[in-house]
Scaffold this active site. Structure first.
Site, short mmCIF file in Angstrom:
data_model
loop_
_atom_site.label_atom_id
_atom_site.label_comp_id
_atom_site.label_asym_id
_atom_site.label_seq_id
_atom_site.Cartn_x
_atom_site.Cartn_y
_atom_site.Cartn_z
N GLU A 96 -1.94 -1.54 -5.21
CA GLU A 96 -3.15 -0.84 -5.62
C GLU A 96 -2.86 0.09 -6.79
O GLU A 96 -1.82 0.74 -6.84
CB GLU A 96 -3.71 -0.03 -4.44
CG GLU A 96 -5.05 0.62 -4.70
CD GLU A 96 -5.59 1.34 -3.48
OE1 GLU A 96 -6.26 2.36 -3.64
OE2 GLU A 96 -5.31 0.86 -2.36
N ASP A 100 0.87 -1.17 0.00
CA ASP A 100 0.00 0.00 0.00
C ASP A 100 0.91 1.22 0.00
O ASP A 100 1.37 1.67 1.06
CB ASP A 100 -0.92 0.01 1.23
CG ASP A 100 -1.82 1.22 1.25
OD1 ASP A 100 -2.47 1.50 0.23
OD2 ASP A 100 -1.88 1.91 2.29
N ASP A 160 -2.84 1.32 6.76
CA ASP A 160 -1.88 1.08 5.68
C ASP A 160 -1.48 -0.39 5.64
O ASP A 160 -1.33 -0.98 4.55
CB ASP A 160 -0.64 1.95 5.89
CG ASP A 160 -0.97 3.43 5.90
OD1 ASP A 160 -1.51 3.93 4.90
OD2 ASP A 160 -0.70 4.09 6.92
#
EC number: 3.1.21.10
Length: 200
Positions: free
Chosen positions: A71, A12, A144
């Protein structure tokens, strides 16, 4: 011969905080190997990107994952923030690529749907579901950290992984058993409910 678990690194990315999570995947079983957050010190952009790169390189060296997931970039109303996030993603992807890892990208919606069954899930829902899927209900994952683990779980739940391991139960993008042709969406939701219920 016993099937060897596939280690997946989830990332992340963030210029201030970069979450990471390594899971070991076997069909029907996901185990947490390592997770945490790289708290990036303030400084020049190149220094912060170097910190992310070096930090992830050390994590890869330590845990030896086979693949990685991250992501996709999403555009928000602040173009500057989006650009800075893209820099952090670039450093993270490079860290994985230089170590010889494929880095598969997933949208925010894909990751949320894979872990919670709902593409618009809130941060807290992701944190709670990640802990449940890993059977780590007593552990408090940061946002996170949980998002990074969720990216890794999303990879494990997609068809990308099928064929790499002998699947006892083939999992689709949503984390449900892959539906047969002609099956209804309600049946798919029922399969997800059954799968999650089995983790209690």
């Amino acid at each position: 011969m016993e099937t060897q678990a596939l280690k997946i690194l989830g990332i992340d990315p963030g210029l201030n905080h970069t979450g990471y999570g390594v899971i070991a995947y076997l069909p029907g079983k996901i185990t947490l190997v390592d997770s945490g957050v790289l708290n990036v010190p303030k400084g020049e952009l190149y220094e912060r990107l170097a910190y992310i790169y070096k930090g992830l390189a050390e994590i890869i060296e330590k845990n030896r994952p086979a693949v990685s997931a991250i992501e996709k970039t999403f555009l928000n109303t602040n173009a500057q923030s989006s650009m800075l996030l893209s820099h952090a993603r670039g450093a993270a992807i490079c860290a994985a690529a230089v170590q010889g890892l494929e880095c598969r990208e997933f949208s925010t919606r894909e990751i949320k749907k894979s872990v919670t069954g709902y593409g618009a899930a809130e941060k807290q829902q992701i944190q709670e579901m990640v802990a449940r899927l890993l059977r780590c209900e007593d552990k408090k994952f940061s946002e996170d950290e949980a998002d990074a683990i969720a990216a890794a779980i999303c990879y494990a739940n997609t068809k990308i992984i099928l064929g790499m391991l002998p699947a006892q139960k083939k999992l689709g993008v949503s984390g449900t058993a892959v539906a047969r042709k002609g099956s209804s969406s309600s049946r798919v939701r029922g399969q997800w409910t059954k799968l999650v219920g089995g983790l209690k």
